[in-house]
Design an enzyme around this catalytic site. Sequence first.
Site, PDB file in Angstrom:
ATOM      1  N   ARG A 244       0.843  -1.188   0.000  1.00 29.16           N
ATOM      2  CA  ARG A 244       0.000   0.000   0.000  1.00 29.16           C
ATOM      3  C   ARG A 244       0.881   1.241   0.000  1.00 29.16           C
ATOM      4  NH1 ARG A 244      -3.437  -2.608  -1.579  1.00 29.16           N
ATOM      5  NH2 ARG A 244      -5.562  -2.984  -0.811  1.00 29.16           N
ATOM      6  N   GLU A 273      -0.904   8.024  -5.163  1.00 33.02           N
ATOM      7  CA  GLU A 273      -1.509   7.253  -6.251  1.00 33.02           C
ATOM      8  C   GLU A 273      -2.939   7.747  -6.516  1.00 33.02           C
ATOM      9  OE1 GLU A 273      -2.379   2.523  -6.800  1.00 33.02           O
ATOM     10  OE2 GLU A 273      -0.588   3.108  -5.659  1.00 33.02           O
ATOM     11  N   HIS A 291       1.117  -0.297  -9.836  1.00 30.74           N
ATOM     12  CA  HIS A 291       0.172  -1.043  -8.994  1.00 30.74           C
ATOM     13  C   HIS A 291      -0.387  -2.252  -9.742  1.00 30.74           C
ATOM     14  CE1 HIS A 291      -2.764  -0.536  -5.369  1.00 30.74           C
ATOM     15  NE2 HIS A 291      -2.466  -1.813  -5.601  1.00 30.74           N
TER      16      HIS A 291
END
Length: 320
Positions: A244, A273, A291
Amino acid sequence: MKILANDGISKSGIKALENAGFEVISTKVAQEQLKNFINEKKINVLLVRSATQVRKELIDSCPSLKVIGRGGVGMDNIDVSYARSKDLKVINTPSASSESVAELVFAHLFGGVRYLHDSNRNMPLSGDSHFKDLKKNYSAGTELRGKTLGIIGIGRIGNEVAKLALGVGMKVIASDDKVGELDITLKFYNDQVVTVPIKTEPVADLIKHSDFITIHVPAQAKPVLGKKEFEQMKHGVGIINTSRGGLINEEALLDGLEHGKVAFAGLDVYENEPSPSIKILMNERISLTPHIGAATLEAQDRIGMELAEQIIAILKNEKV
């Protein structure tokens, strides 16, 4: 029963759901239009990945919903406790993408120790004119074998990372909720099984002992690795984050890279992000992916099938 797979679902998952009598809609609905779409179509099941947010307001506004499914492990984009308090079933696929994420960790590790991320930037630019210079620049690579990998978070993904590390010949240490030992079971193609005990220790100790560090924990209120932690690491450490954004303080990481404390980093997730910092994107010592940890064809197929099986069990067998 109608199912909206708002962030997509594999063809195998769609087929399994349709064979069970469900209508599957895979149209991508914008977040601001989602509430109206669910109510107009009377959607019973909402399937998401990381892009779609399922918050209290949406849950309260969509009485037709019975199930919320997350294709993946983390559910920080869903108000899980609130949804369950409203008698909605909330499901995810915690094991379907573990192997894929673990392999991406090692893609970054192998690339990092041999400078592939930087070589692949510079070879197209000057490989024809400065071949010998580039060869010299990238000839000081190191090997993973014999080095120590510290795994922060030894859940399903961390477990798979440990298996790959042991296969490469690395020493593995881990940090989790308690200090003790953990058994990692390696299964081979010819049905042989080997169990290896792994030492666990606090993060404060792990960061001092590791040549490489990889993080596999849920989103946290503050970074797991910040300025203080980087100061305690070995000189020339490699850092990987496929978990994360925000688990690593990116300013502290950049400072570590600038001063040589960190030899390289591999990032699949970012603080800002989907608009990562330009300083992160342009740093030649960072291996970058957008990602994609769980984004393999095999993982997507497993995720789709696992979601389908859970939904069928809930809506067909339990008659929710």
